[in-house]
Design a protein around this motif. Structure first.
Motif, mmCIF file in Angstrom:
data_model
loop_
_atom_site.group_PDB
_atom_site.id
_atom_site.type_symbol
_atom_site.label_atom_id
_atom_site.label_comp_id
_atom_site.label_asym_id
_atom_site.label_seq_id
_atom_site.Cartn_x
_atom_site.Cartn_y
_atom_site.Cartn_z
ATOM 1 N N ASP A 120 0.789 -1.108 0.099
ATOM 2 C CA ASP A 120 0.157 0.136 -0.137
ATOM 3 C C ASP A 120 0.746 1.173 0.133
ATOM 4 O OD1 ASP A 120 -2.444 -1.362 0.187
ATOM 5 O OD2 ASP A 120 -2.021 -1.963 2.220
ATOM 6 N N ILE A 121 2.004 1.129 0.280
ATOM 7 C CA ILE A 121 2.934 2.515 0.456
ATOM 8 C C ILE A 121 4.146 2.280 -0.356
ATOM 9 C CG2 ILE A 121 2.125 2.611 2.984
ATOM 10 C CD1 ILE A 121 4.928 1.534 3.809
ATOM 11 N N LYS A 122 4.334 1.367 -0.926
ATOM 12 C CA LYS A 122 5.747 1.240 -1.678
ATOM 13 C C LYS A 122 5.907 2.373 -2.801
ATOM 14 C CE LYS A 122 4.256 -2.752 -4.501
ATOM 15 N NZ LYS A 122 4.475 -4.231 -4.954
ATOM 16 N N ALA A 123 4.571 2.715 -3.448
ATOM 17 C CA ALA A 123 4.782 3.344 -4.667
ATOM 18 C C ALA A 123 5.261 4.660 -4.026
ATOM 19 C CB ALA A 123 3.494 3.835 -5.307
ATOM 20 N N HIS A 124 5.180 5.263 -2.838
ATOM 21 C CA HIS A 124 5.251 6.570 -2.185
ATOM 22 C C HIS A 124 6.715 6.407 -1.427
ATOM 23 C CE1 HIS A 124 1.913 8.661 -3.412
ATOM 24 N NE2 HIS A 124 1.215 7.558 -3.170
ATOM 25 N N LEU A 125 7.054 5.211 -0.957
ATOM 26 C CA LEU A 125 8.292 5.079 -0.183
ATOM 27 C C LEU A 125 9.587 4.592 -1.138
ATOM 28 C CD1 LEU A 125 9.436 4.510 2.771
ATOM 29 C CD2 LEU A 125 9.040 2.064 2.414
ATOM 30 N N TYR A 126 9.243 3.967 -2.104
ATOM 31 C CA TYR A 126 10.527 3.421 -2.904
ATOM 32 C C TYR A 126 9.725 3.495 -4.538
ATOM 33 C CZ TYR A 126 12.820 2.243 1.499
ATOM 34 O OH TYR A 126 13.343 2.153 2.587
ATOM 35 N N PRO A 127 9.454 4.355 -5.054
ATOM 36 C CA PRO A 127 8.636 4.321 -6.169
ATOM 37 C C PRO A 127 9.489 3.740 -7.437
ATOM 38 C CG PRO A 127 9.352 6.739 -5.650
ATOM 39 C CD PRO A 127 9.641 5.837 -4.428
ATOM 40 N N ASP A 128 10.916 3.840 -7.507
ATOM 41 C CA ASP A 128 11.743 3.349 -8.399
ATOM 42 C C ASP A 128 12.529 1.988 -8.083
ATOM 43 O OD1 ASP A 128 11.014 5.581 -10.266
ATOM 44 O OD2 ASP A 128 12.505 6.813 -8.857
ATOM 45 N N THR A 129 12.415 1.936 -6.666
ATOM 46 C CA THR A 129 13.135 0.659 -6.422
ATOM 47 C C THR A 129 12.342 -0.289 -5.396
ATOM 48 O OG1 THR A 129 13.979 1.837 -4.587
ATOM 49 C CG2 THR A 129 15.391 1.879 -6.191
ATOM 50 N N ALA A 130 10.947 -0.316 -5.439
ATOM 51 C CA ALA A 130 10.126 -1.021 -4.533
ATOM 52 C C ALA A 130 10.459 -2.666 -4.618
ATOM 53 C CB ALA A 130 8.993 -0.828 -4.958
ATOM 54 N N GLU A 131 10.643 -2.952 -5.793
ATOM 55 C CA GLU A 131 11.174 -4.669 -6.040
ATOM 56 C C GLU A 131 12.391 -4.911 -5.666
ATOM 57 O OE1 GLU A 131 8.202 -6.185 -5.924
ATOM 58 O OE2 GLU A 131 7.042 -4.149 -6.549
ATOM 59 N N LEU A 132 13.366 -3.745 -5.660
ATOM 60 C CA LEU A 132 14.968 -4.303 -5.487
ATOM 61 C C LEU A 132 15.219 -4.013 -4.083
ATOM 62 C CD1 LEU A 132 16.153 -2.456 -8.515
ATOM 63 C CD2 LEU A 132 15.497 -4.750 -8.346
ATOM 64 N N GLU A 133 14.401 -3.372 -3.064
ATOM 65 C CA GLU A 133 14.995 -3.036 -1.975
ATOM 66 C C GLU A 133 15.218 -4.490 -0.964
ATOM 67 O OE1 GLU A 133 15.731 -0.295 -0.360
ATOM 68 O OE2 GLU A 133 15.137 0.961 -2.325
ATOM 69 N N ASP A 134 16.173 -4.356 -0.156
ATOM 70 C CA ASP A 134 16.609 -5.479 0.594
ATOM 71 C C ASP A 134 16.300 -5.074 2.041
ATOM 72 O OD1 ASP A 134 18.017 -7.458 2.162
ATOM 73 O OD2 ASP A 134 19.992 -6.917 1.366
ATOM 74 N N PHE A 135 15.352 -5.935 2.590
ATOM 75 C CA PHE A 135 14.856 -5.640 3.939
ATOM 76 C C PHE A 135 15.623 -6.688 4.918
ATOM 77 C CE2 PHE A 135 11.189 -4.149 1.291
ATOM 78 C CZ PHE A 135 11.420 -2.896 1.465
ATOM 79 N N SER A 136 16.664 -7.198 4.466
ATOM 80 C CA SER A 136 17.519 -8.000 5.691
ATOM 81 C C SER A 136 18.089 -7.462 6.433
ATOM 82 C CB SER A 136 18.347 -9.072 4.471
ATOM 83 O OG SER A 136 19.502 -8.394 4.339
ATOM 84 N N TYR A 137 18.945 -8.270 7.457
ATOM 85 C CA TYR A 137 19.983 -7.772 8.314
ATOM 86 C C TYR A 137 21.044 -7.100 7.690
ATOM 87 C CZ TYR A 137 18.006 -11.533 11.104
ATOM 88 O OH TYR A 137 17.294 -12.397 11.910
ATOM 89 N N ALA A 138 21.104 -6.958 6.367
ATOM 90 C CA ALA A 138 22.194 -5.906 5.619
ATOM 91 C C ALA A 138 21.934 -4.476 5.879
ATOM 92 C CB ALA A 138 22.083 -6.360 4.176
ATOM 93 N N ARG A 139 20.680 -4.146 6.182
ATOM 94 C CA ARG A 139 20.297 -2.880 6.509
ATOM 95 C C ARG A 139 20.759 -2.344 7.873
ATOM 96 N NH1 ARG A 139 16.446 -1.514 2.619
ATOM 97 N NH2 ARG A 139 15.683 0.432 2.776
#
Length: 348
Positions: A120-139
């Motif tokens: 619901d929010i990815k278009a505003h949070l990461y409009p260009d990279t939503a499918e590429l973001e890494d939400f793992s411990y790497a952050r």
């Protein structure tokens, strides 16, 4: 599992910072006043939850910057900042700035994972990279890299009249060692331990172990997680762990307040009876009663027996006067029953 009770060394509290959507100023001011009260009462720490798109504080780092200028001793923390909605580079700058402003009192608590309602929010949070973001411990690793002062740029030097650094500025020595991880399951707790982080364990954990039978299953699982964390942590038994149960002492409460507190806890009790949702999350029951009654329950709680720091959670929806009463009883009655003594207390 051995049973032992550590005298309470650090007493803290956690709040969501509730506010009125149509008039948010008073709610934020109330939170700052509660933190100031915490300092006067001698609390060791005050923590803010991180709430996005809700009527709770969405920017605890900004609020803690304000709190840093209205307090002198109390430690200030986030519990927790979900890194899936943050840029670790920019967050490291903000955290270091507030740590400098506070004189080294900041305790950043973080977690990872896909953000709530991400679709619901990815278009505003990461409009260009939503499918590429890494939400793992790497952050978390990226955040720690920045806070430790390790290079984040290949350029360092002077360009024209401007001087550039290769590391996050300002650099606040020691801040990386005050990062906490909010873990609910064994996998995240084991990872945090191996990274040498501090552990925030709360009133929500994952029911993923085989513990069954008599006794408080929540407390048993939480204790097993704490023991495992210290087993893997470089500091062993000295590794820092803070527990965050919902605790509501009633010693100086009015009859009307007691009735409200008990009704609040009763409304939340059903969710504690069995694991909830596909993640099988377990919730601890809220502790409501006199300080002596609560102290007795905590001393019998296997998880509490293994910690010497707490950040007791304040209920989400109570009034300012309720928080004043609860914190006053925590510091004046409950804390001493748990072996706690304030390092700083003022009468201003």
């Amino acid at each position: 599992m051995s049973t032992y009770d550590r005298p309470l060394r650090k007493l803290g509290f956690l709040t969501i910072g509730l506010f009125d959507e149509h008039d948010p100023g008073p709610g934020h001011e109330s939170t700052l006043q509660i933190i100031e009260l915490g300092e006067r009462l001698g609390f060791d720490s005050a923590w803010l939850r991180h709430r996005h798109l809700q009527h709770g504080i969405s920017s605890p780092v900004a609020v803690l910057a304000a709190a840093s200028q209205r307090t002198r001793h109390i430690e200030l923390g986030t519990a927790v900042t979900p890194l899936g909605l943050e840029n670790p580079f920019r967050l490291a700058e903000d955290l270091a700035t507030v740590d400098v402003l506070s004189g080294g009192r900041l305790n950043p608590g973080v977690s990872v994972g896909v953000p709530t309602h991400y679709d619901d929010i990815k278009a505003h949070l990461y409009p260009d990279t939503a499918e590429l973001e890494d939400f793992s411990y790497a952050r978390v690793e990226r955040l720690l890299h920045g806070l430790r002062g390790e290079p984040v740029s290949t350029f360092e030097g002077t360009q024209g009249i401007e001087t550039f650094s290769s590391r996050i500025q300002p650099h606040s020595p020691g801040l990386a060692g005050r990062v906490w991880y909010g873990g609910a399951g064994f996998a995240s707790i084991e990872w945090a331990a191996r990274q040498g982080l501090n552990l925030l364990t709360s009133s929500v954990i994952r029911a993923e172990d085989p513990l069954e039978g008599d006794g408080d299953r929540f407390a048993g699982i939480q204790r097993a997680q704490i023991d495992r964390f210290r087993e893997l942590h470089p500091l062993g038994d000295d590794a820092r762990v803070s527990q965050g149960l919902v605790v509501i002492p009633t010693d100086s409460a009015s009859r009307a307040q007691v009735d409200r507190y008990e009704a609040y806890a009763a409304s939340r009790l059903p969710r504690t009876l069995e694991p909830q949702g596909p993640g099988r999350m377990m919730f601890a029951a809220d502790l409501v009663g006199t300080s002596q009654q609560i102290a007795d329950r905590l001393h019998a709680h296997a998880g509490f027996q293994a910690v010497d720091e707490v950040a007791f959670a304040l209920p989400f929806t109570f009034d300012h006067d309720d928080y004043v009463q609860i914190l006053t009883d925590m510091a004046g009655v409950l804390g001493p029953l748990l072996g706690w003594r304030p390092a700083h207390r003022t009468t201003e």
